[in-house]
Design a protein around this motif. Structure first.
Motif, PDB file in Angstrom:
ATOM      1  N   PRO A 127     -31.177   0.492   7.392  1.00  0.00           N
ATOM      2  CA  PRO A 127     -31.849   1.683   6.375  1.00  0.00           C
ATOM      3  C   PRO A 127     -31.991   0.108   5.203  1.00  0.00           C
ATOM      4  CG  PRO A 127     -29.651   1.860   6.877  1.00  0.00           C
ATOM      5  CD  PRO A 127     -30.145   1.049   8.013  1.00  0.00           C
ATOM      6  N   ASP A 128     -33.408   0.958   4.449  1.00  0.00           N
ATOM      7  CA  ASP A 128     -33.753   0.000   3.632  1.00  0.00           C
ATOM      8  C   ASP A 128     -33.290  -0.009   2.475  1.00  0.00           C
ATOM      9  OD1 ASP A 128     -35.433  -2.066   2.876  1.00  0.00           O
ATOM     10  OD2 ASP A 128     -37.341  -0.232   2.370  1.00  0.00           O
ATOM     11  N   ILE A 129     -33.151  -1.522   2.296  1.00  0.00           N
ATOM     12  CA  ILE A 129     -32.856  -1.443   0.520  1.00  0.00           C
ATOM     13  C   ILE A 129     -33.366  -2.599  -0.377  1.00  0.00           C
ATOM     14  CG2 ILE A 129     -30.277  -0.724   1.253  1.00  0.00           C
ATOM     15  CD1 ILE A 129     -29.801  -3.738   1.445  1.00  0.00           C
TER      16      ILE A 129
ATOM     17  N   ILE B 202     -35.763  -4.775   2.570  1.00  0.00           N
ATOM     18  CA  ILE B 202     -35.385  -5.188   4.284  1.00  0.00           C
ATOM     19  C   ILE B 202     -36.271  -5.040   5.193  1.00  0.00           C
ATOM     20  CG2 ILE B 202     -33.647  -4.146   6.348  1.00  0.00           C
ATOM     21  CD1 ILE B 202     -32.075  -5.921   5.212  1.00  0.00           C
ATOM     22  N   ALA B 203     -37.199  -3.996   4.473  1.00  0.00           N
ATOM     23  CA  ALA B 203     -38.438  -3.566   5.381  1.00  0.00           C
ATOM     24  C   ALA B 203     -39.529  -4.681   5.709  1.00  0.00           C
ATOM     25  CB  ALA B 203     -39.203  -2.850   4.473  1.00  0.00           C
ATOM     26  N   ALA B 204     -39.952  -5.555   4.056  1.00  0.00           N
ATOM     27  CA  ALA B 204     -40.552  -6.529   4.249  1.00  0.00           C
ATOM     28  C   ALA B 204     -40.292  -7.968   4.808  1.00  0.00           C
ATOM     29  CB  ALA B 204     -40.517  -7.457   2.587  1.00  0.00           C
ATOM     30  N   LEU B 205     -38.476  -8.239   5.752  1.00  0.00           N
ATOM     31  CA  LEU B 205     -37.973  -9.118   6.649  1.00  0.00           C
ATOM     32  C   LEU B 205     -38.220  -8.574   7.806  1.00  0.00           C
ATOM     33  CD1 LEU B 205     -34.676  -9.890   4.648  1.00  0.00           C
ATOM     34  CD2 LEU B 205     -36.539 -11.560   4.645  1.00  0.00           C
ATOM     35  N   LYS B 206     -38.859  -7.180   8.022  1.00  0.00           N
ATOM     36  CA  LYS B 206     -39.282  -6.849   9.512  1.00  0.00           C
ATOM     37  C   LYS B 206     -39.636  -8.497  10.137  1.00  0.00           C
ATOM     38  CE  LYS B 206     -39.763  -2.769  11.880  1.00  0.00           C
ATOM     39  NZ  LYS B 206     -40.064  -1.582  12.199  1.00  0.00           N
ATOM     40  N   GLY B 207     -39.751  -8.661  10.926  1.00  0.00           N
ATOM     41  CA  GLY B 207     -40.649  -9.846  12.037  1.00  0.00           C
ATOM     42  C   GLY B 207     -39.090 -10.739  12.214  1.00  0.00           C
ATOM     43  N   LYS B 208     -38.266 -11.140  11.330  1.00  0.00           N
ATOM     44  CA  LYS B 208     -37.398 -11.188  11.027  1.00  0.00           C
ATOM     45  C   LYS B 208     -36.357 -11.164  11.974  1.00  0.00           C
ATOM     46  CE  LYS B 208     -39.666 -14.580   7.684  1.00  0.00           C
ATOM     47  NZ  LYS B 208     -39.471 -15.836   7.117  1.00  0.00           N
ATOM     48  N   ALA B 209     -34.844 -12.147  12.259  1.00  0.00           N
ATOM     49  CA  ALA B 209     -34.329 -11.893  12.910  1.00  0.00           C
ATOM     50  C   ALA B 209     -33.175 -11.649  11.369  1.00  0.00           C
ATOM     51  CB  ALA B 209     -33.281 -12.508  13.401  1.00  0.00           C
ATOM     52  N   VAL B 210     -32.542 -10.684  10.581  1.00  0.00           N
ATOM     53  CA  VAL B 210     -31.677 -10.613   9.690  1.00  0.00           C
ATOM     54  C   VAL B 210     -30.187 -10.524   9.737  1.00  0.00           C
ATOM     55  CG1 VAL B 210     -31.198  -9.624   7.028  1.00  0.00           C
ATOM     56  CG2 VAL B 210     -33.829  -9.739   8.826  1.00  0.00           C
ATOM     57  N   VAL B 211     -29.394 -11.527   9.371  1.00  0.00           N
ATOM     58  CA  VAL B 211     -27.731 -11.731   9.221  1.00  0.00           C
ATOM     59  C   VAL B 211     -27.874 -10.663   7.959  1.00  0.00           C
ATOM     60  CG1 VAL B 211     -25.577 -13.138   9.636  1.00  0.00           C
ATOM     61  CG2 VAL B 211     -27.411 -13.095  10.601  1.00  0.00           C
TER      62      VAL B 211
END
Lengths: 264, 161
Positions: free
Chosen positions: B28-30, B42-51
């Motif tokens: 879910p986007d926050i 979260i949407a802006a971090l697409k393309g990266k692995a996120v913890v």
């Protein structure tokens, strides 16, 4: 959905609790049924319990080996318990192999062992289904029904509860069959067939199942398992009938009066 | 007949799953403000692995795993890994003092009103979500403290996706 339960300052993972409870109750049932039949029930319980421990250790060791690049620098951290750092494949392999070796060394293999294990597996599967209900996994398709549950933003079929209820009914059927004089293997095959039929029926309401030619794989596998089990049960009964007939024929031959040969 | 009649997308209904805080679903986007005055989503971090790590300064296991998260961030940031700490409903000054004390380098977002906590159904701290480059949640760890090898193994799995 209730993945975490806070009790007396402890945070309990309810899915894990349900699975462990199902496994323990299943083992206890197997041990009791075996004892009723004059087998070593306690040792059967031990085989399952040690298999479980071997499974957990195997799953942990498998995960550490598979991620050796990360664990190599801090090998002691491999000893810290974690429910998320497990490799299921090595866990199942170690658990089954260890339990099988224990059964073999203790001479616990018997022809009716699969029949005794089947009800225990049904109880374990109930624990798995309830675990999925608590975690919200293996959820149902959207439905507006009086008994729908609100999960992942929609009202859905409580398919995990359908499965648990179906397994409870299957367990009753298996215990009924065990108390009747059915051929060896029929109870185990009945479990395979009934569970296959159950999945073919209820997975119609399960979301996210992989498909084959547009049909859900679990439903297809369920139908295949049910048909195969039914066919094997019929074969077992046919084998018993023909064996009984041979025995009857042999008995009537032995009881028949000696054929008189021509006397002078 | 039954399997055909009840096939996905058939007469009995569809299998469409919306974004949800569960393994296998889109995260879910926050959108939250960070400690350094920027906005992060979260949407802006697409393309990266996120913890995505939910924490609070009063939570002992959260404090215990911050060092490991910091080390993994330091070693993996060049490979496209973002560690985003979400402080759960504490004053900005409290969160800032903790970050300064722990010398944390990764971005810290503030969930002032608890909306991000509710959206991700966080019911215990710490809770950590591992999100792949496509924005799909691949793993969730409830509780802690996580060790460095555990975080690293999960991050490696994200990068392999």
């Amino acid at each position: 959905m209730l993945p975490l339960l806070h009790l007396f300052g402890l945070t309990i993972q309810t899915p894990l609790l349900a699975v462990l409870l199902g496994m323990t109750l299943g083992l206890m049932l197997i041990a009791r049924l075996a004892t009723e039949r004059g087998l070593k029930g306690n040792e059967l319980f031990d085989a399952g319990f040690y298999g479980l421990i071997a499974g957990v250790l195997g799953a942990r060791a498998g995960y550490v080996v598979a991620n050796f690049a990360a664990y190599g620098r801090e090998p002691l951290s491999a000893l810290i318990p974690s429910t998320t750092a497990l490799l299921p494949e090595t866990g199942w392999l170690c658990g089954i192999v260890f339990a099988a070796i224990y059964l073999w060394r203790k001479h616990l293999f018997s022809p009716d062992l699969p029949d005794l294990i089947a009800p225990g597996i049904a109880v374990f599967a109930m624990g798995m289904a309830l675990g999925s209900f608590f975690s919200g996994d293996s959820f149902g398709i959207p439905a507006q029904l009086p008994w729908s549950i609100y999960l992942w933003g929609e009202w859905r079929h409580p398919v995990q509860l359908y499965e648990a209820a179906g397994l409870a009914a299957i367990l009753v059927a298996l215990l009924y069959l065990l108390r009747r004089r059915v051929p060896e293997g029929v109870v185990a095959l009945a479990f395979v067939g009934l569970y296959g039929g159950l999945r073919a029926l209820i997975d119609a309401t399960r979301a996210g199942v992989p498909t084959l030619f547009g049909l859900r794989i679990t439903q297809l596998a369920g139908v295949a398992a049910a048909v195969a089990a039914l066919w094997l049960i019929m074969e077992l009964y046919a084998g018993r009938t023909s064996a009984a007939r041979v025995q009857t024929d042999a008995g009537s031959l032995s009881e028949a009066p000696p054929v008189k040969t021509g006397e002078p | 007949m039954w399997t055909w009649y009840t096939r996905p997308g058939g007469a009995a209904g569809s299998d469409i799953i919306a974004a949800a805080a569960r393994i296998g679903s889109a995260a879910p986007d926050i959108t939250l403000d960070t400690l350094d005055g920027k906005t992060i989503s979260i949407a802006a971090l697409k393309g990266k692995a996120v913890v995505l790590n939910y924490w609070a300064s009063w939570c002992p296991p959260c404090r215990a795993e911050m060092g490991a998260l910091n080390e993994v961030y330091r070693d993996y940031r060049e490979r496209g890994v973002v560690i985003l700490g979400v402080n759960q409903m504490e004053p900005a000054a409290t969160a800032a003092a903790f970050v300064h004390q722990q010398k944390l380098q990764f971005p810290i977002a503030l969930d002032i009103d608890g909306q991000a906590t509710r959206l991700y159904r966080v019911s215990a701290l710490p809770t950590t979500y591992f999100i792949d480059r496509n924005g799909v949640i691949r793993d969730i760890i409830y509780g802690g403290p996580m060790t460095r090898p555990l975080i690293e193994s999960k991050v490696n799995a994200l990068l392999a996706h």
